[in-house]
Design a protein around this motif. Structure first.
Motif, PDB file in Angstrom:
ATOM      1  N   ALA A   9       0.842  -1.210   0.000  1.00 38.39           N
ATOM      2  CA  ALA A   9       0.000   0.000   0.000  1.00 38.39           C
ATOM      3  C   ALA A   9       0.870   1.251   0.000  1.00 38.39           C
ATOM      4  O   ALA A   9       0.563   2.235  -0.666  1.00 38.39           O
ATOM      5  CB  ALA A   9      -0.926  -0.006   1.211  1.00 38.39           C
ATOM      6  N   ALA A  10       2.004   1.194   0.736  1.00 35.32           N
ATOM      7  CA  ALA A  10       2.871   2.370   0.795  1.00 35.32           C
ATOM      8  C   ALA A  10       3.546   2.640  -0.551  1.00 35.32           C
ATOM      9  O   ALA A  10       3.897   3.772  -0.866  1.00 35.32           O
ATOM     10  CB  ALA A  10       3.924   2.180   1.882  1.00 35.32           C
ATOM     11  N   MET A  11       3.734   1.585  -1.351  1.00 37.37           N
ATOM     12  CA  MET A  11       4.415   1.769  -2.641  1.00 37.37           C
ATOM     13  C   MET A  11       3.449   2.049  -3.792  1.00 37.37           C
ATOM     14  O   MET A  11       3.867   2.478  -4.862  1.00 37.37           O
ATOM     15  CB  MET A  11       5.258   0.537  -2.965  1.00 37.37           C
ATOM     16  N   ALA A  12       2.151   1.793  -3.560  1.00 38.10           N
ATOM     17  CA  ALA A  12       1.180   1.932  -4.650  1.00 38.10           C
ATOM     18  C   ALA A  12       1.121   3.352  -5.231  1.00 38.10           C
ATOM     19  O   ALA A  12       1.064   3.505  -6.452  1.00 38.10           O
ATOM     20  CB  ALA A  12      -0.198   1.461  -4.187  1.00 38.10           C
ATOM     21  N   PRO A  13       1.155   4.412  -4.387  1.00 37.77           N
ATOM     22  CA  PRO A  13       1.093   5.755  -4.984  1.00 37.77           C
ATOM     23  C   PRO A  13       2.284   6.048  -5.910  1.00 37.77           C
ATOM     24  O   PRO A  13       2.107   6.654  -6.971  1.00 37.77           O
ATOM     25  CB  PRO A  13       1.102   6.686  -3.769  1.00 37.77           C
ATOM     26  N   GLY A  14       3.466   5.594  -5.540  1.00 37.33           N
ATOM     27  CA  GLY A  14       4.643   5.809  -6.391  1.00 37.33           C
ATOM     28  C   GLY A  14       4.513   5.053  -7.706  1.00 37.33           C
ATOM     29  O   GLY A  14       4.897   5.546  -8.776  1.00 37.33           O
ATOM     30  N   ARG A  15       3.942   3.855  -7.604  1.00 41.12           N
ATOM     31  CA  ARG A  15       3.729   3.028  -8.803  1.00 41.12           C
ATOM     32  C   ARG A  15       2.783   3.746  -9.777  1.00 41.12           C
ATOM     33  O   ARG A  15       3.063   3.860 -10.974  1.00 41.12           O
ATOM     34  CB  ARG A  15       3.132   1.695  -8.352  1.00 41.12           C
ATOM     35  N   ALA A  16       1.674   4.264  -9.209  1.00 38.90           N
ATOM     36  CA  ALA A  16       0.687   4.952 -10.055  1.00 38.90           C
ATOM     37  C   ALA A  16       1.276   6.239 -10.629  1.00 38.90           C
ATOM     38  O   ALA A  16       1.099   6.549 -11.812  1.00 38.90           O
ATOM     39  CB  ALA A  16      -0.564   5.257  -9.232  1.00 38.90           C
ATOM     40  N   ARG A  17       2.000   6.979  -9.780  1.00 42.38           N
ATOM     41  CA  ARG A  17       2.558   8.260 -10.231  1.00 42.38           C
ATOM     42  C   ARG A  17       3.575   8.052 -11.352  1.00 42.38           C
ATOM     43  O   ARG A  17       3.575   8.760 -12.358  1.00 42.38           O
ATOM     44  CB  ARG A  17       3.219   8.974  -9.041  1.00 42.38           C
TER      45      ARG A  17
ATOM     46  N   CYS B  32       9.879   1.772  -5.913  1.00 45.00           N
ATOM     47  CA  CYS B  32       9.758   1.713  -4.436  1.00 45.00           C
ATOM     48  C   CYS B  32      10.486   2.901  -3.812  1.00 45.00           C
ATOM     49  O   CYS B  32      11.404   2.766  -3.010  1.00 45.00           O
ATOM     50  CB  CYS B  32      10.293   0.398  -3.896  1.00 45.00           C
ATOM     51  N   LYS B  33      10.052   4.090  -4.219  1.00 50.67           N
ATOM     52  CA  LYS B  33      10.737   5.325  -3.847  1.00 50.67           C
ATOM     53  C   LYS B  33       9.735   6.308  -3.277  1.00 50.67           C
ATOM     54  O   LYS B  33       8.533   6.202  -3.541  1.00 50.67           O
ATOM     55  CB  LYS B  33      11.377   5.931  -5.112  1.00 50.67           C
ATOM     56  N   ASP B  34      10.263   7.320  -2.550  1.00 49.62           N
ATOM     57  CA  ASP B  34       9.402   8.415  -2.110  1.00 49.62           C
ATOM     58  C   ASP B  34       8.810   9.095  -3.339  1.00 49.62           C
ATOM     59  O   ASP B  34       9.445   9.123  -4.402  1.00 49.62           O
ATOM     60  CB  ASP B  34      10.227   9.459  -1.334  1.00 49.62           C
ATOM     61  N   LEU B  35       7.629   9.693  -3.149  1.00 50.13           N
ATOM     62  CA  LEU B  35       7.023  10.421  -4.279  1.00 50.13           C
ATOM     63  C   LEU B  35       7.953  11.538  -4.759  1.00 50.13           C
ATOM     64  O   LEU B  35       8.011  11.827  -5.956  1.00 50.13           O
ATOM     65  CB  LEU B  35       5.662  10.989  -3.868  1.00 50.13           C
ATOM     66  N   ALA B  36       8.713  12.119  -3.829  1.00 45.88           N
ATOM     67  CA  ALA B  36       9.630  13.201  -4.234  1.00 45.88           C
ATOM     68  C   ALA B  36      10.687  12.677  -5.211  1.00 45.88           C
ATOM     69  O   ALA B  36      11.072  13.370  -6.161  1.00 45.88           O
ATOM     70  CB  ALA B  36      10.296  13.804  -3.002  1.00 45.88           C
ATOM     71  N   THR B  37      11.138  11.441  -5.000  1.00 44.78           N
ATOM     72  CA  THR B  37      12.142  10.858  -5.895  1.00 44.78           C
ATOM     73  C   THR B  37      11.526  10.585  -7.268  1.00 44.78           C
ATOM     74  O   THR B  37      12.126  10.878  -8.313  1.00 44.78           O
ATOM     75  CB  THR B  37      12.690   9.547  -5.296  1.00 44.78           C
ATOM     76  N   ILE B  38      10.313  10.022  -7.257  1.00 48.31           N
ATOM     77  CA  ILE B  38       9.622   9.732  -8.528  1.00 48.31           C
ATOM     78  C   ILE B  38       9.373  11.041  -9.281  1.00 48.31           C
ATOM     79  O   ILE B  38       9.616  11.132 -10.491  1.00 48.31           O
ATOM     80  CB  ILE B  38       8.268   9.033  -8.239  1.00 48.31           C
ATOM     81  N   ASP B  39       8.914  12.066  -8.542  1.00 45.53           N
ATOM     82  CA  ASP B  39       8.640  13.354  -9.191  1.00 45.53           C
ATOM     83  C   ASP B  39       9.924  13.971  -9.746  1.00 45.53           C
ATOM     84  O   ASP B  39       9.911  14.551 -10.828  1.00 45.53           O
ATOM     85  CB  ASP B  39       7.978  14.329  -8.197  1.00 45.53           C
ATOM     86  N   ALA B  40      11.019  13.826  -9.003  1.00 43.54           N
ATOM     87  CA  ALA B  40      12.292  14.383  -9.493  1.00 43.54           C
ATOM     88  C   ALA B  40      12.690  13.703 -10.801  1.00 43.54           C
ATOM     89  O   ALA B  40      13.136  14.360 -11.750  1.00 43.54           O
ATOM     90  CB  ALA B  40      13.383  14.201  -8.436  1.00 43.54           C
TER      91      ALA B  40
END
Ligand code: PMP
Ligand code: GLN
Length: 387
Positions: A289-297, A368-376
């Protein structure tokens, strides 16, 4: 000077190591090698630290701390209704990497054939070849990566000793379905073939998918070993604590290999992982669940950038077809290297998972990263595409 072993001398540094080195050298956003930004459960880190200070830091038992073997057996009962004897059917190793090596050392003989499903995790084939056994690659095709039944049936023969099944599968994210597993089980039983099941991503499934261990299918308990990794289950990849479970007749020779390879695994880490495996089910649901938002983003961001995303239901990876971003004369490795220097983003070229004739334009992204990492990473990719 006499030559070193030719199989190993000819193999290069792993793609994960070399791409992470490039990431460091170029201060790139690393969506290559699979390791979480999350630091892992604090209770486990505290327990491991306290054990070093207060515990017994000498050799633990060769098979693993009893508390951890019991925790592995209890976890298998809770999640899969599997009945394992913690004294004879569970072995603790220094990571799933060692567990895989121990399985190959303990089960294979020169000339044995081993069926590998491609794309295959990069440590399987070199070890099989180094042991004088013969890897037989059976290829799965995107986007669904379905079990290729005819090709698999053709690959199995009286010489086949074992098949490696990695589900959820790195790098595709594929979670094998129950009907595929049922068919596979019938084939393995008919040909008297062992299964080595690399299930390190067992708790990393998304969108309501269910991971089914091949060992739970009728007739498979006596010919299957299941490998797990605390590195993946608790987001502590540097710890290298793995576990192999299966019938005593298979675990016994695998443990013989383990006593030659590492003999034991650090006791403080075993102690902490035993605590971790004992936690309630919310940890396991919470992990994905914690990784799902990063996956979607990440998937949405890549699609907006015009690449085809081929997402499976498991692991912490997704595959993208970047044909539209590549130069005509470039392969996936060349592209991935150029992406580091031009965009400052690291991915893994999929050819690393094929013995021959890899797809040209597929790369793997880790989410499997923070949203900030994915956004970067997405911001850098957008800027690079805009140039
Ligand atoms: N198998 C697969 C499919 C993996 O992705 C990994 C990840 N490193 C491993 C095995 C090895 O796990 P460990 O870090 O526990 O050695
Ligand atoms: N399993 C990790 C991955 O696939 C990497 C492990 C390693 O670097 N050996 O990215």
């Amino acid at each position: 000077m006499k030559p070193a072993n030719p199989t190993l001398a000819a193999s290069g540094t792993t793609i994960f190591e070399s791409m992470s080195a490039l990431a460091r050298a170029h201060q790139a956003v690393n969506l290559g090698q699979g390791f979480p930004d999350d630091r892992g459960p604090e209770a486990l880190r505290a327990a491991a630290a306290a054990y070093v200070v207060d515990g017994h830091n000498q050799y633990p038992p060769m098979m693993g701390l009893p508390a951890l073997r019991q925790a592995v057996a209890a976890h298998a009962r809770r999640h899969y209704d599997l009945d394992l004897d913690p004294d004879r059917e569970v072995l603790i190793t220094s990571g799933a990497t060692e567990a895989l090596l121990d399985c190959f050392l303990g089960l294979l003989d020169a000339g044995d054939e081993v069926v590998l499903l491609e794309p295959a995790y990069d440590t399987y084939a070199p070890v099989v070849r180094r042991l004088g056994a013969i890897p037989r690659a059976v290829r799965l095709e995107p986007p669904r990566w379905e079990l290729p039944r005819a090709a698999l049936a053709a690959a199995l023969s009286p010489k086949t000793k074992l098949l490696v099944l990695n589900s959820p599968m790195n790098p595709t994210g594929k979670v094998f379905a129950r009907d595929e597993l049922a068919w596979l089980a019938e084939q393995l039983i008919a040909h008297d073939v062992y299964a080595v099941c690399d299930e390190v991503y067992e708790h990393l499934v998304f969108d309501g998918a269910t991971h089914v261990p091949l060992m739970t299918l009728p007739g498979m308990r006596e010919r299957t070993v299941r490998i797990g990794s605390a590195g993946k289950t608790f987001s502590l990849t540097g710890w290298k604590v793995g576990y192999v479970s299966g019938p005593e007749a298979m675990i016994r020779p695998i443990a013989k290999a383990h006593q030659l390879v590492t003999f034991t695994t650090p006791p403080n880490l075993q102690h902490a992982v035993a605590l971790g495996l004992g936690v309630d089910a919310t940890h396991y649901a919470g992990l994905a669940a914690a990784m799902a938002p990063g996956r979607a983003r990440l998937a949405a961001g890549l699609r907006d950038l015009g690449v085809e995303v081929i997402a499976g239901d498991g692991t912490y990876f997704l595959v993208a077809d970047v044909a539209g971003w590549m130069r005509p004369d470039e392969d996936d490795v060349g592209f991935a290297r150029r992406l580091v220097t031009e965009a400052g983003v690291v991915v893994i070229p999929m050819s690393a998972f094929y013995a021959a004739a890899p797809p040209r334009s597929l790369v793997r992204f880790c989410f499997c990263k923070d949203l900030a990492t994915i956004d970067a990473a997405l911001t850098r990719l957008r800027a690079w595409r805009g140039r």
